[in-house]
Design a protein around this motif. Sequence first.
Motif, short mmCIF file in Angstrom:
data_model
loop_
_atom_site.label_atom_id
_atom_site.label_comp_id
_atom_site.label_asym_id
_atom_site.label_seq_id
_atom_site.Cartn_x
_atom_site.Cartn_y
_atom_site.Cartn_z
N SER A 189 0.65 -1.04 0.16
CA SER A 189 -0.08 -0.34 0.04
C SER A 189 0.76 1.39 -0.03
CB SER A 189 -0.93 -0.07 1.29
OG SER A 189 -0.15 0.08 2.46
N GLN B 30 -5.41 5.93 -3.29
CA GLN B 30 -6.19 5.88 -2.14
C GLN B 30 -6.80 4.72 -1.61
OE1 GLN B 30 -8.51 9.54 -1.72
NE2 GLN B 30 -9.57 8.88 0.21
N GLU C 194 -4.73 1.99 -0.09
CA GLU C 194 -4.55 2.26 1.20
C GLU C 194 -5.75 2.08 2.16
OE1 GLU C 194 -2.51 3.98 4.70
OE2 GLU C 194 -1.72 3.47 2.61
N SER D 182 -5.85 -0.79 5.19
CA SER D 182 -5.97 -0.22 6.44
C SER D 182 -7.46 -0.76 7.10
CB SER D 182 -6.41 1.37 6.28
OG SER D 182 -6.81 1.88 7.64
N TYR E 41 1.08 -4.31 6.49
CA TYR E 41 0.55 -2.92 6.30
C TYR E 41 1.31 -2.08 7.33
CZ TYR E 41 -2.66 0.92 7.24
OH TYR E 41 -3.02 2.15 7.20
#
Length: 388
Positions: A203, A208, A211, A215, A290
């Motif tokens: 990521s 976006q 990501e 997340s 992550y």
Amino acid sequence: MESGRKNGYHMQGSEEVSTEAYPGNGDGRVKPVESYPMNGGDGPTSYSHNSHYQGEGVNVSKQLISQAIENNITLKFLSSMETYHIADLGCSVGPNTFSVVQNIIGAVEHKLLSLGSSSKVLDFQVSFNDHVSNDFNTLFASLQSKGRRYFAAGVPGSFHGRLFPKASLHFVHSSYAVHWLSQVPDEVKDDTSPAWNKGKIFSIKAKQEVEEAYSAQFAKDMEVILQARAEEVAVDGLMAFTLPYTKGPVYVEQALFYRLFHILELALNDMADKGRLDEVKVNSFNLPIYIPYAQEIQKLVERNGTFTIENMQPLASATKGFSSRLDARQCSMIVRAPMEGIMGQYFGSEVIDEIFEKYVEIAEENSDFIAQSAALTEDLFVLLKRKA
């Protein structure tokens, strides 16, 4: 690979998915968790010989763990037990896990003495946990029996779920493990999804939607981890973990962690361009890791509500200049030791040597890119305490 059951796993295509039962759920459900074992054995590409990066962070965190025990463990807590139970989650094959355990035991014994309880003698039980595919043989072959002050046990299974009886743990430790996800988010592998991560492998510096998918997966996994530990950790018991984190995109792009794996991304795409790897596979390959913000971790712990945050702080780097001393071959080994298993499952073991020879070639061409990174400045120490 033919679909079927083998050694506790259901083999789906080229992915190995753990089918370990979730203990204590009462209904026999199985929680599938992808398994990513570090390289076992004692050879040149083994994790045991290529985990100095992680070892430096472990060494820095020792003082914080000792302080945590000094500040948070009471005589009342210790006097109520005969055995102090420590669990190291994601232990791999050593030697870092043994160093951590000895430090925790030493700190507990020192606390007993400082409380004036020299007559109180505790047994120490240490549970070394990792996936069933971890090389426990190498781990326990490395375990010294002479002078060892604890009873040792292996606990195979994913820490994304229950592993121990209720309220049975007094100190849980995990270093460089909880940022490994239980699975790569499905969206980033799907070429019809806005989060398709074409040409990239995680990521960082992605769009976006990627990501956000990573997340969200991290949030799901942390909730499972925290809830499982809430069941297993005794009231006033402690949990300490260290993981990479970021303060923002500019910072993470300077980190050694990112730069080492960016070289891997370049190598895979180069081999796809030259027809040495399937381009479709390369475009769909993503690492199950992550790098969170500290605020994300704080929010997730507070939302779970079963632990208080006793300490959360960046680790002071003990390895300033570490990256400047790395040559291209060493860089490749740092990446290969934890990643060879998942890459072999995905691309086939027969191309691994070629992938990492390409890695060395690109790393040599980008030696300044590695040398100028900020080594180990973006790691976070988190200490939690189980609420009543």
